[in-house]
Design an enzyme around this catalytic site. Structure first.
Site, PDB file in Angstrom:
ATOM      1  N   ASP A 189       0.850  -1.198   0.000  1.00 48.34           N
ATOM      2  CA  ASP A 189       0.000   0.000   0.000  1.00 48.34           C
ATOM      3  C   ASP A 189       0.878   1.238   0.000  1.00 48.34           C
ATOM      4  OD1 ASP A 189      -1.945   2.081   0.933  1.00 48.34           O
ATOM      5  OD2 ASP A 189      -3.249   0.354   1.224  1.00 48.34           O
ATOM      6  N   TYR A 238     -12.251   7.085 -12.614  1.00 45.54           N
ATOM      7  CA  TYR A 238     -12.484   5.890 -11.796  1.00 45.54           C
ATOM      8  C   TYR A 238     -13.307   4.864 -12.569  1.00 45.54           C
ATOM      9  CZ  TYR A 238     -14.030   3.259  -7.603  1.00 45.54           C
ATOM     10  OH  TYR A 238     -14.296   2.287  -6.657  1.00 45.54           O
TER      11      TYR A 238
HETATM   12  P1  NAD Z   1      -9.740   2.993   0.334  1.00 43.04           P
HETATM   13  O1  NAD Z   1      -9.450   4.281  -0.346  1.00 43.04           O
HETATM   14  O2  NAD Z   1     -10.005   3.008   1.797  1.00 43.04           O
HETATM   15  O3  NAD Z   1      -8.578   1.944   0.071  1.00 43.04           O
HETATM   16  C1  NAD Z   1      -7.766   1.941  -1.068  1.00 43.04           C
HETATM   17  C2  NAD Z   1      -6.352   1.612  -0.642  1.00 43.04           C
HETATM   18  O4  NAD Z   1      -5.507   1.580  -1.798  1.00 43.04           O
HETATM   19  C3  NAD Z   1      -5.744   2.646   0.320  1.00 43.04           C
HETATM   20  O5  NAD Z   1      -5.120   2.009   1.392  1.00 43.04           O
HETATM   21  C4  NAD Z   1      -4.741   3.397  -0.559  1.00 43.04           C
HETATM   22  O6  NAD Z   1      -3.677   3.964   0.186  1.00 43.04           O
HETATM   23  C5  NAD Z   1      -4.317   2.312  -1.512  1.00 43.04           C
HETATM   24  N1  NAD Z   1      -3.814   2.803  -2.801  1.00 43.04           N
HETATM   25  C6  NAD Z   1      -4.380   3.703  -3.640  1.00 43.04           C
HETATM   26  N2  NAD Z   1      -3.632   3.870  -4.742  1.00 43.04           N
HETATM   27  C7  NAD Z   1      -2.554   3.051  -4.599  1.00 43.04           C
HETATM   28  C8  NAD Z   1      -1.418   2.764  -5.401  1.00 43.04           C
HETATM   29  N3  NAD Z   1      -1.228   3.378  -6.573  1.00 43.04           N
HETATM   30  N4  NAD Z   1      -0.516   1.865  -4.943  1.00 43.04           N
HETATM   31  C9  NAD Z   1      -0.684   1.254  -3.745  1.00 43.04           C
HETATM   32  N5  NAD Z   1      -1.737   1.480  -2.947  1.00 43.04           N
HETATM   33  C10 NAD Z   1      -2.665   2.367  -3.372  1.00 43.04           C
HETATM   34  O7  NAD Z   1     -10.959   2.344  -0.453  1.00 43.04           O
HETATM   35  P2  NAD Z   1     -11.861   1.072  -0.124  1.00 43.04           P
HETATM   36  O8  NAD Z   1     -13.231   1.559   0.099  1.00 43.04           O
HETATM   37  O9  NAD Z   1     -11.210   0.203   0.877  1.00 43.04           O
HETATM   38  O10 NAD Z   1     -11.835   0.346  -1.541  1.00 43.04           O
HETATM   39  C11 NAD Z   1     -10.960  -0.736  -1.808  1.00 43.04           C
HETATM   40  C12 NAD Z   1     -11.192  -1.235  -3.218  1.00 43.04           C
HETATM   41  O11 NAD Z   1     -12.539  -1.652  -3.376  1.00 43.04           O
HETATM   42  C13 NAD Z   1     -10.915  -0.156  -4.266  1.00 43.04           C
HETATM   43  O12 NAD Z   1     -10.287  -0.756  -5.372  1.00 43.04           O
HETATM   44  C14 NAD Z   1     -12.310   0.308  -4.655  1.00 43.04           C
HETATM   45  O13 NAD Z   1     -12.347   0.763  -5.968  1.00 43.04           O
HETATM   46  C15 NAD Z   1     -13.135  -0.962  -4.460  1.00 43.04           C
HETATM   47  N6  NAD Z   1     -14.535  -0.631  -4.155  1.00 43.04           N
HETATM   48  C16 NAD Z   1     -14.902  -0.111  -2.953  1.00 43.04           C
HETATM   49  C17 NAD Z   1     -16.237   0.191  -2.721  1.00 43.04           C
HETATM   50  C18 NAD Z   1     -16.718   0.755  -1.405  1.00 43.04           C
HETATM   51  O14 NAD Z   1     -17.911   0.993  -1.239  1.00 43.04           O
HETATM   52  N7  NAD Z   1     -15.868   0.941  -0.421  1.00 43.04           N
HETATM   53  C19 NAD Z   1     -17.195  -0.027  -3.719  1.00 43.04           C
HETATM   54  C20 NAD Z   1     -16.769  -0.517  -4.940  1.00 43.04           C
HETATM   55  C21 NAD Z   1     -15.446  -0.850  -5.156  1.00 43.04           C
END
Ligand code: NAD
Ligand code: UDP
Length: 314
Positions: free
Chosen positions: A35, A148
């Site tokens: 991360d 996105y």
């Molecule tokens: P979040 O933003 O809390 O977590 C994303 C994580 O990815 C963070 O820890 C961030 O530091 C890390 N990150 C971002 N870019 C990075 C990079 N280039 N290299 C390394 N690390 C990187 O989001 P979340 O809600 O935990 O979502 C996690 C995944 O699930 C994402 O891919 C998101 O698109 C997908 N998602 C989430 C939801 C939701 O409702 N939370 C819905 C649909 C999809």
């Protein structure tokens, strides 16, 4: 397949990723969390950091990464809240394309299984309701959300092309709105905003008239669905979410009630391309993965509210 696996989780310090790391450690696996801490935080994984089966590596997936002996990769790295993914939209696209290619390459070198965290956003502002996996979506390619939405669509394409070209063992999960502990405070998403506003007795900010709908899944249910897909023999796309649809206005009323708040509703402008309705059809996950959500909204919100209260009192 060996029972104790080496599992790499990108985005493991984020909201969903931190719960996934914990769940897989609890199942007895070794977990490597990659991360760059863009939206994630070490606080989310503080309960794991001293665990001998857990390793944290500060790495940006847009840069190549190599390591041997990886059995499975869960690719979650990507900011998920509109505020965060629009802050640096070009970086969001790079994470979803170059970052994804780097992780697919890593999977290929290790002959590992790889799962992509995709999203209901690939359906855009959907014209069919509820959304089934075979719906192609209605996405604006040039709007503020496109970095996105289109990034995630391209990531799905890359996953399928690596499957077809290289016979890579892939999974794609389309996650619908998920909430729960470890959501970033002030990340602008609706559940965290409303809970914080309600607990502080501040105005609840509804964008638009509040008639737009979402369907909210508690994070433990989402994580269980993601793990079921990885462990199944299915390789294509699955919706994972809770079909319990409600309007944003109804969510505001519910949170005001659950927090016994004196907050009042304030209506603000609706952001561009904000989807009018969203509800997963989870028939495929129910029948093929034998998975379905278990936590109802009142129960999940109560747990989340308790967690936010604890954070605020620290
Ligand atoms: P979040 O933003 O809390 O977590 C994303 C994580 O990815 C963070 O820890 C961030 O530091 C890390 N990150 C971002 N870019 C990075 C990079 N280039 N290299 C390394 N690390 C990187 O989001 P979340 O809600 O935990 O979502 C996690 C995944 O699930 C994402 O891919 C998101 O698109 C997908 N998602 C989430 C939801 C939701 O409702 N939370 C819905 C649909 C999809
Ligand atoms: N929303 C709102 N007030 C807020 C934050 C969000 O009314 O303070 C609305 C937003 O416009 C959208 C819905 O709540 O219609 C869900 O927003 P979120 O950012 O959580 O997720 P997404 O739009 O990606 O589904």
């Amino acid at each position: 397949m060996k029972s104790k696996k080496n599992i790499l989780i990108t985005g493991g310090a984020g909201f969903i990723g931190s719960h996934l790391c914990k769940a897989l450690i609890d199942l007895g696996h070794n977990v490597i969390c990659l991360d760059n801490l863009y939206t994630g935080s070490k606080k989310n994984i503080s309960n794991l950091i001293d665990n001998p089966n857990f390793e944290f590596i500060n790495h940006d997936i847009v840069k190549p990464y190599y390591r041997k002996n990886i059995d499975e990769i869960y690719n979650l790295a990507c900011p998920a809240s509109p505020k965060h993914y629009q802050y640096n939209p070009i970086k969001t696209v790079k994470t979803c394309t170059i970052g994804v290619i780097n992780m697919l390459g890593l999977a290929r070198k290790n002959n590992a299984k790889i799962l992509q965290a995709s999203t209901s956003e690939v359906y855009g502002d959907p014209e069919i309701h509820p959304q089934t996996e075979n719906y192609y979506g209605n996405v604006n390619t040039i709007g503020y959300r496109s970095c996105y939405d289109e990034g995630k669509r391209c990531a799905e394409t890359l996953f399928m092309d690596y499957k077809r070209e290289h016979d890579l063992n892939i999974r794609i999960v389309r996650i619908f709105n998920t909430y729960g502990p470890n959501m970033t405070k002030n990340d602008g998403r609706v559940v965290s905003n409303f809970i914080l506003q309600a607990l502080n007795n501040e105005n609840i900010t509804i964008y638009g008239d509040g008639t737009q709908t979402r369907s909210f899944s508690y994070v433990e249910d989402t994580v269980a669905g993601i793990i079921s897909l990885m462990n199944s023999t299915e390789y294509d796309v699955f919706n994972i979410g809770n079909p319990n649809e409600m309007t944003v206005g109804q969510l505001a009323e519910k949170i005001i009630k659950l927090t016994d708040s004196t907050s009042e509703i304030k209506y603000l402008e609706l952001p561009n391309d904000d989807p009018k309705q969203r509800k997963p059809d989870i028939t495929k996950a129910k029948t093929k993965l034998n998975w379905e959500p278990k936590v109802n909204l009142d129960e999940g919100l109560a747990k989340t509210i308790t967690w936010v209260e604890e954070q605020l009192s620290r």
